[in-house]
Scaffold this motif. Sequence first.
Motif, PDB file in Angstrom:
ATOM      1  N   UNK A   1       0.760  -1.079  -0.020  1.00 55.38           N
ATOM      2  CA  UNK A   1       0.072  -0.049  -0.087  1.00 55.38           C
ATOM      3  C   UNK A   1       0.813   1.140   0.055  1.00 55.38           C
ATOM      4  N   UNK A   2       2.114   1.367   0.738  1.00 59.55           N
ATOM      5  CA  UNK A   2       2.712   2.603   0.948  1.00 59.55           C
ATOM      6  C   UNK A   2       3.399   2.757  -0.321  1.00 59.55           C
ATOM      7  N   UNK A   3       3.860   1.782  -1.164  1.00 59.62           N
ATOM      8  CA  UNK A   3       4.638   2.108  -2.268  1.00 59.62           C
ATOM      9  C   UNK A   3       3.963   3.036  -3.446  1.00 59.62           C
ATOM     10  N   UNK A   4       2.747   2.729  -3.131  1.00 57.25           N
ATOM     11  CA  UNK A   4       1.613   3.388  -3.944  1.00 57.25           C
ATOM     12  C   UNK A   4       1.221   4.848  -3.781  1.00 57.25           C
TER      13      UNK A   4
ATOM     14  N   UNK B   1      -5.118  16.481   1.441  1.00 52.99           N
ATOM     15  CA  UNK B   1      -5.799  15.726   2.317  1.00 52.99           C
ATOM     16  C   UNK B   1      -6.763  14.879   1.948  1.00 52.99           C
ATOM     17  N   UNK B   2      -7.326  14.592   0.702  1.00 55.06           N
ATOM     18  CA  UNK B   2      -7.985  13.465   0.434  1.00 55.06           C
ATOM     19  C   UNK B   2      -6.909  12.172   0.232  1.00 55.06           C
ATOM     20  N   UNK B   3      -5.690  11.966  -0.526  1.00 53.30           N
ATOM     21  CA  UNK B   3      -4.987  11.009  -0.486  1.00 53.30           C
ATOM     22  C   UNK B   3      -4.714  10.597   1.197  1.00 53.30           C
ATOM     23  N   UNK B   4      -4.267  11.621   2.128  1.00 57.46           N
ATOM     24  CA  UNK B   4      -4.043  11.277   3.322  1.00 57.46           C
ATOM     25  C   UNK B   4      -5.349  10.651   4.139  1.00 57.46           C
TER      26      UNK B   4
ATOM     27  N   UNK C   1      -7.389   5.298   5.635  1.00 59.71           N
ATOM     28  CA  UNK C   1      -8.622   4.481   6.019  1.00 59.71           C
ATOM     29  C   UNK C   1      -8.179   2.991   5.481  1.00 59.71           C
ATOM     30  N   UNK C   2      -7.335   3.152   4.627  1.00 59.15           N
ATOM     31  CA  UNK C   2      -6.698   1.901   3.750  1.00 59.15           C
ATOM     32  C   UNK C   2      -5.764   1.095   4.923  1.00 59.15           C
TER      33      UNK C   2
END
Length: 97
Positions: free
Chosen positions: A25-28, A44-47, A52-53
């Motif tokens: 997940x973090x690599x993305x 803010x949205x990607x954060x 959530x993921x």
Amino acid sequence: MKDEHLYLVTYDISDPKRWRAVFKVMKGYGDWLQLSVFQCRMNARRHADLTATLDQIIHHREDHVLLMDLGPADAVEPRVTSLGKRFQTVQRETIIV
């Protein structure tokens, strides 16, 4: 972009299978710095999406994830002492899909 912040994300995941899932997940979301450390440039949205993921993957009694907001990505000048490899902040890149 003005609304992006620079984040340092570090995690301690007790189970190897969950650790691999978090790593994928973090690599993305950012650049891998060390074993369980990523540098991410996010709005803010990607954060919120990342939070959530990760919240769905980790076991809250066993694992720990820290997302440290270093400030606005275009203005932050982190004071970093780096031994060994050279440290660079994440730069904005154009992605063509």
